[in-house]
Design a protein around this motif. Structure first.
Motif, mmCIF file in Angstrom:
data_model
loop_
_atom_site.group_PDB
_atom_site.id
_atom_site.type_symbol
_atom_site.label_atom_id
_atom_site.label_comp_id
_atom_site.label_asym_id
_atom_site.label_seq_id
_atom_site.Cartn_x
_atom_site.Cartn_y
_atom_site.Cartn_z
ATOM 1 N N SER A 70 0.166 36.585 -16.889
ATOM 2 C CA SER A 70 -0.667 36.430 -15.691
ATOM 3 C C SER A 70 -1.230 37.783 -15.269
ATOM 4 N N GLY A 71 -2.492 37.799 -14.944
ATOM 5 C CA GLY A 71 -3.110 39.038 -14.485
ATOM 6 C C GLY A 71 -3.606 39.912 -15.610
ATOM 7 N N GLY B 59 -6.183 39.416 -17.589
ATOM 8 C CA GLY B 59 -7.638 39.489 -17.681
ATOM 9 C C GLY B 59 -8.261 38.338 -18.435
ATOM 10 N N LYS B 60 -7.503 37.248 -18.618
ATOM 11 C CA LYS B 60 -8.025 36.121 -19.376
ATOM 12 C C LYS B 60 -9.225 35.476 -18.670
ATOM 13 N N THR B 61 -9.000 35.153 -17.399
ATOM 14 C CA THR B 61 -10.069 34.498 -16.657
ATOM 15 C C THR B 61 -11.303 35.384 -16.578
ATOM 16 N N THR B 62 -11.054 36.661 -16.375
ATOM 17 C CA THR B 62 -12.173 37.597 -16.291
ATOM 18 C C THR B 62 -12.984 37.585 -17.589
HETATM 19 N N1 LIG Z 1 -12.166 38.931 -7.465
HETATM 20 C C1 LIG Z 1 -11.254 39.871 -7.782
HETATM 21 N N2 LIG Z 1 -11.136 40.975 -7.033
HETATM 22 C C2 LIG Z 1 -10.262 41.935 -7.326
HETATM 23 N N3 LIG Z 1 -9.427 41.871 -8.351
HETATM 24 C C3 LIG Z 1 -9.478 40.779 -9.164
HETATM 25 C C4 LIG Z 1 -10.396 39.728 -8.931
HETATM 26 N N4 LIG Z 1 -10.266 38.776 -9.870
HETATM 27 C C5 LIG Z 1 -9.279 39.238 -10.680
HETATM 28 N N5 LIG Z 1 -8.828 40.418 -10.256
HETATM 29 C C6 LIG Z 1 -7.816 41.215 -10.866
HETATM 30 O O1 LIG Z 1 -8.182 41.419 -12.211
HETATM 31 C C7 LIG Z 1 -7.054 41.327 -13.064
HETATM 32 C C8 LIG Z 1 -7.294 40.257 -14.108
HETATM 33 O O2 LIG Z 1 -7.357 39.004 -13.477
HETATM 34 P P1 LIG Z 1 -7.563 37.600 -14.245
HETATM 35 O O3 LIG Z 1 -7.818 36.569 -13.234
HETATM 36 O O4 LIG Z 1 -8.561 37.821 -15.284
HETATM 37 O O5 LIG Z 1 -6.117 37.395 -14.902
HETATM 38 P P2 LIG Z 1 -5.608 36.170 -15.757
HETATM 39 O O6 LIG Z 1 -5.188 36.722 -17.070
HETATM 40 O O7 LIG Z 1 -6.581 35.089 -15.768
HETATM 41 O O8 LIG Z 1 -4.292 35.739 -14.965
HETATM 42 P P3 LIG Z 1 -3.691 34.260 -14.782
HETATM 43 O O9 LIG Z 1 -2.971 33.937 -16.086
HETATM 44 O O10 LIG Z 1 -2.700 34.427 -13.696
HETATM 45 O O11 LIG Z 1 -4.781 33.354 -14.466
HETATM 46 C C9 LIG Z 1 -5.845 41.019 -12.197
HETATM 47 O O12 LIG Z 1 -5.180 42.214 -11.959
HETATM 48 C C10 LIG Z 1 -6.461 40.541 -10.899
HETATM 49 O O13 LIG Z 1 -5.658 40.945 -9.823
#
Ligand SMILES: Nc1ncnc2c1ncn2[C@@H]1O[C@H](COP(=O)(O)OP(=O)(O)OP(=O)(O)O)[C@@H](O)[C@H]1O
Ligand SMILES: [Mg+2]
Lengths: 406, 224, 410
Positions: B42-43, B45-48
């Protein structure tokens, strides 16, 4: 605690609260301001009417109103004046007049007018004539040939100050009697109709012309307090001989009285309309706020909160909102009234229109305490009443229903 | 032949003075027809990364080329067009428009593409049949289970004949059995329709289905 | 129904109470506006009608300067020439001649100065004067020394039909014009200012008495329709005024009763100030619904963007939604507004204080709203306008929506 909770709840969604506050504020402002404007117009119409020879109270021979001729006169002026001197409240002014229909003419033109014989010094204090002279001079008590006429009449007779004017009227013996006067002054009145109608000469000149000796057609009284008029008129009616008719301004100015009543109806109708328009938004906003928190209310119910408390809570929120809106609306209303209290609203662009409706040219809003109280009362009480609907709604959510809601 | 290529992509979120580097120099090449899993805590950067690949968000540095288009060069409205024509998207939850029925949700994308009603209807029914929801055309999203909703989302993602389907944790809200069935369905679609699929997950069982597995951590690709 | 309108429609009924209240507010404003505008327009046409029918007519041909000076010498010397022109004009529904002179009117024991008017038999086809007879009967041209007297003047003079009244005036040549006429009828128009001064005698008798020959002061024209007036005026100006070298002049009802149009404008403007305040209050009342349609659904709108909808598409759907809300509210409002207006149009309304005012301005004591395309059109137009303005803010906001943050919300 409950108050604090309600206060925070209002500001959960500031945008929504501000929008509905704006609706309440504008509605309240419009109620306050429109009643101030209407009252201002009405007040000015009354004042103009009173200053245009009507005064607060008039005394005539019984029947003069139906037949305003020289024959209808009061024969014992000294006695009458003494009675008034003794019985009128301190500060009251009165002035004796002779009044009849007459024909004013010069070499080429003539017109029907109302001839008024006045006591120049006493008249000065209670009617508009002396302060409305725009050219020439006010009547001189010693000048038996002086006459004052209005601008409009002056134009239609094609004459000017200094010219001769013949006045012809029926005297007490039903004979036509006429005499030449010299125009000493020109006056300008609020309404053209006034300028066209009245010409002024001195009281002795009029009595002489109409062969009335010392007799009078009317006595005009102005009291220090307009509210005391009916009371004083009733008192005079008890004291004075029965062949005298005592009239208060309300009876002498039926059109103004009617306008006052009409305006009052319009003000109340407007209260209703503005409130209703606002109430739709109020109910809607609270309904939204309540539906949004449906889970929360369900939870509160599950925790054992009585529905009465929930109703109370929502009503408290509505109360806050209404109070703020009312306060802002009143403040805006007061600012607009005070802001306009010096300059007024100038309607002279619509001079023809104001003449037609008998309106003042410049309107000064007058805010009455009774109107302000009524507006605030209506909005607060009815406002709380209509927000009872969303409040009831909120109290009826069962926990199961609420939890199922997304 | 690559359908997606990203080079040295950086994405930084700024909040006041604080900076979060969500993607820190990601380079990735994905070939046509792949069934790729993106794994990471989690966190990480997958969603990003998905948002960037799907043209929903813009990169701060580097470039993303999707089917020959360099995304950073496109206007918002061209990006919308690109999403409509070339990308199918499946989210973790909230995939469907609440006021539309299952069938209408699938039709919606084709409507945007300007496909005539009769064909729209036929194809949507066919897709819903393929995902095993043959009898549920008229149901609203609120009347479907979580797994059924995600299947509608798969059907919807395929409705526009996309070149690539991006699915960000499509199974996260489902129990593992339902999740596995959804993945099996996606894999089937990948094989029968030759559509590239990229999905993210942190569920080991789900990763098993992938033909290629990419790990991401702290915004960097770690290994394959 | 397309999917878009279907979506908009479904969205409205997602929260039926809210939508109904919003439509209620819109309908309320529409009802009030239609009703009030109908009331105002109805009143204006009554006032104009009464002024035109009772006094001025639609048009008058006068000697240049007569309108301003009311000088007996400024007369139309040869009215038959104008009459010939008028006879040929198809838009003219009727015309008549009048002459005026100031005179002292005396009964046995009372005298009043008033304006005496000479009227011809044509008056019957032109004005509503004959309908205001309350006692006795109307006069005819060939019966010489007879008069119609306004009821207040008659009361002041203490005369009734059959009594004699002496007239004393000044003829055209400056000589004394004196005669005795018999009161034939009493006029009660309901307008005090009119009934206080009215005094009519037959035109030929008037012309003889004041030494006017064939001359008259006014040629009063009634057009078939109010819309014809402007064109007719222009034609008459060319034919009549042009021929006489500008000695004659054509005036329309607006010029003949100056102030009337301004009075109407003033009243209309005052009304509109109230209407504007009303619709602003309504706008704020409904704005929450409009704005909520976005804020509540940010996620959904974000999803639609993510799927590739262009922002303009969302704007379109929102507009459709607002449009449907407005249309439904408006339709209900127009329906109720028309019914209410028609009901009161048939039975009239009594507002306290109105009766006395009505006597002064010469309108019936009950006011009758008059439903017209204009009142419905302006009323609905204002409501549509304000609803459009209210929807602009949310629609503008939706253009700035980005899919990722929108979907992250809520
Ligand atoms: N809108 C935002 N503003 C500031 N920081 C963000 C934002 N969106 C994501 N982040 C940060 O960017 C990083 C990557 O986030 P992301 O959502 O891509 O993680 P993820 O791998 O999808 O996590 P998860 O498995 O929990 O969904 C994290 O540290 C998160 O806190
Ligand atoms: Mg994620």
């Amino acid at each position: 605690m409950l108050l604090q909770l309600a206060w925070r709840n209002i500001w959960r969604n500031p945008r929504r609260t501000i929008l509905i506050l704006a609706a309440v504020t504008i509605a309240v402002w419009s109620m306050v301001f429109s009643s101030a404007l209407m009252r201002g117009i009405a007040d000015q119409m009354v004042r103009n009417g009173i200053a245009t020879l009507t005064g607060h109270i008039q005394i005539h021979q019984q029947g003069f109103r139906d037949d305003p001729s020289a024959a209808m006169h009061m024969k014992n002026p000294t006695e009458l004046k003494q009675t008034l001197q003794d019985h009128l409240p301190p500060g009251a002014l009165f002035s004796a007049r002779v009044r009849t229909n007459a024909v004013a003419s010069n070499a080429r033109h003539s017109g029907g007018v109302t001839l008024v014989g006045i006591d120049p010094d006493r008249e000065k204090k209670l009617s508009f004539v002396s302060s409305s002279i725009i050219s020439g001079n006010y009547l001189d008590a010693e000048d038996p040939y002086g006459i004052i006429i209005g601008t409009s009449l002056m134009n239609s007779l094609k004459t000017r100050v200094g010219n001769k004017l013949v006045v012809m009227a029926q005297d007490t013996r039903q004979k036509m009697s006429s005499r030449a006067f010299r125009i000493t002054g020109e006056y300008r009145a609020e309404l053209e109709a006034t300028e066209k109608e009245f010409v002024f000469i001195t009281l002795p000149a009029a009595q002489n012309l109409l062969k009335m000796d010392e007799a009078l057609s009317e006595i005009c009284i102005v009291l220090p307090d307009r509210e005391k008029v009916r009371e004083t008129a009733a008192a005079l009616a008890r004291i004075l001989p029965k062949d005298h008719e005592i009239l208060a301004w309300q009876e002498m100015l039926p059109l103004v009285t009617a306008t006052l009543r009409l305006y009052e109806s319009i003000i109340y109708l407007w209260y209703l309309v503005a409130f209703t328009a606002m109430a739709f938004g109020l109910v809607n906003t609270f309904l939204m706020a309540v539906l949004e928190r449906i889970r929360e209310f369900g939870l509160l119910r599950a925790l054992g909160m009585k529905s009465r408390w929930i109703i109370q809570g929502v009503m408290t929120e509505s109360f806050f909102l209404l109070v703020i809106g009312i306060a802002l609306g009143n403040a805006l209303g007061a600012i607009s009234v005070i802001g306009l209290s010096h300059t007024g609203i100038d309607l002279s662009v619509f001079a023809g229109g104001t003449q037609y409706w008998g309106l003042p040219k410049i309107i000064y809003p007058v805010l009455l305490a009774s109107d302000a109280i009524l507006v605030n009362g209506i909005v607060l009480v009815l406002g709380l009443l209509v927000s009872g609907y969303p409040a009831l709604k909120a109290s009826h959510f069962t926990p199961v229903e609420a939890m199922a809601h997304t | 032949m690559c359908i997606v290529e990203c080079e040295n992509v950086r994405k930084i979120y700024r909040k006041g003075t604080q900076e979060v580097v969500a993607l820190d120099g990601v380079s990735l090449k994905i070939k046509k027809g792949e069934f790729l899993a993106l794994a990471g805590p989690s966190g990480s950067g997958k969603t990003t990364l998905f948002n960037v690949l799907g043209g929903l968000d813009r990169v701060d540095e580097g470039c993303v080329i999707l089917d020959g288009d360099e995304l950073n060069q496109l206007t918002d409205s061209r990006l919308a067009e690109l999403r409509l024509r070339k990308i199918g998207i499946i989210f973790q939850s909230f995939n469907l428009i609440p006021v539309l029925s299952a069938l209408e949700n699938v039709e919606f994308v084709m409507l945007l593409q300007g496909i005539p009603p009769a064909e729209r209807n036929r194809k949507a029914k066919e897709l819903l049949g393929d995902v095993g929801l043959g009898g549920l055309y008229a149901r609203r999203p609120a009347e479907l289970s979580g797994g059924q909703q995600q299947r509608v989302a798969v059907a919807r993602a395929l409705a526009g004949n996309p070149a690539i389907v991006l699915a960000d944790e499509p199974t996260a809200n489902l129990d593992s059995q339902t999740g596995a069935r959804l993945l099996a369905l996606m894999k089937e679609m990948n094989q029968t329709r030759k559509v590239t699929f990229i999905f993210s997950t942190h569920d080991r069982m789900v990763m098993e289905y992938a033909s290629r597995l990419v790990h991401i951590k702290d915004g960097r690709i770690r290994d394959e | 129904m397309s999917l878009y309108s279907y979506m908009a429609w479904r969205n409205i009924w997602r929260n039926p109470r809210r939508s109904l209240l919003t439509m209620g507010a819109i309908a309320f404003a529409t009802v009030i506006l239609i009703f009030m505008l109908s009331l105002q327009f109805g009143n204006y046409s009554t006032i104009i009608d009464s002024v035109v029918k009772m006094r001025t007519g639609h048009l008058q041909v006068q000697a240049t300067g007569y309108q301003e000076n009311r000088d007996i010498h400024l007369a139309v010397a040869d009215p038959s020439q104008v009459a010939a022109t008028l006879d040929r004009a198809p838009e003219v529904s009727g015309f008549t001649f009048r002459a005026h002179a100031f005179a002292l009117v005396s009964s046995d024991n009372r005298s009043y100065g008033t304006v005496v008017t000479g009227i011809s038999d044509r008056e019957l086809t032109t004005s509503s004067l004959a309908r205001t007879i309350s006692e006795g009967r109307f006069l005819t041209e060939d019966e010489g020394a007879q008069a119609l007297v306004g009821n207040i003047l008659a009361k002041n003079l203490r005369v009734k039909p059959g009594d004699e009244v002496a007239l004393l005036g000044q003829g055209l040549d400056g000589s004394v014009a004196a005669t005795i006429v018999t009161v034939r009828g009493i006029l009660s128009s309901g307008q005090d200012q009119f009934d206080r001064v009215s005094f009519y005698i037959p035109l030929p008798y008037f012309q003889e008495l004041f030494g006017m020959g064939e001359a008259v002061h006014e040629i009063v024209v009634i057009a078939e329709r109010l819309e014809d007036v402007a064109g007719l005026k222009q034609r008459l100006e060319e034919e009549v005024a042009g021929d006489t070298g500008r000695a004659l002049r054509v005036l329309d009802w607006k010029e003949l009763s100056p102030g009337l149009l301004e009075a109407i404008t003033l009243d209309l403007m005052t009304g509109f100030l109230f209407y504007i305040v009303l619709i602003v209050v309504v706008a704020f009342s409904i704005s929450n619904t409009f704005i909520m349609a976005i804020f509540e659904r940010k996620k959904e709108l974000g999803l639609m963007l993510a799927l590739g909808s262009r922002p303009a598409r969302l704007t379109g759907i929102l507009f459709l939604e607002y449009g449907m809300l407005t249309t439904l509210g408006l339709a209900a409002g127009i329906l109720i507004g028309c019914l209410v207006t028609l009901y009161f149009g048939a039975y009239g309304i009594q507002i306290p204080g109105m009766a006395e005012m009505a006597r002064h301005y010469g309108v019936p004591e009950r006011v009758f709203p008059q439903l017209s395309f204009l009142s419905v059109g302006i009323g609905s137009g204002l409501v549509v306008g304000i609803s459009l303005c209210t929807s602009l803010i949310p629609v503008w906001k939706v253009r700035r929506l980005r899919p990722v943050p929108a979907m992250a919300e809520g």
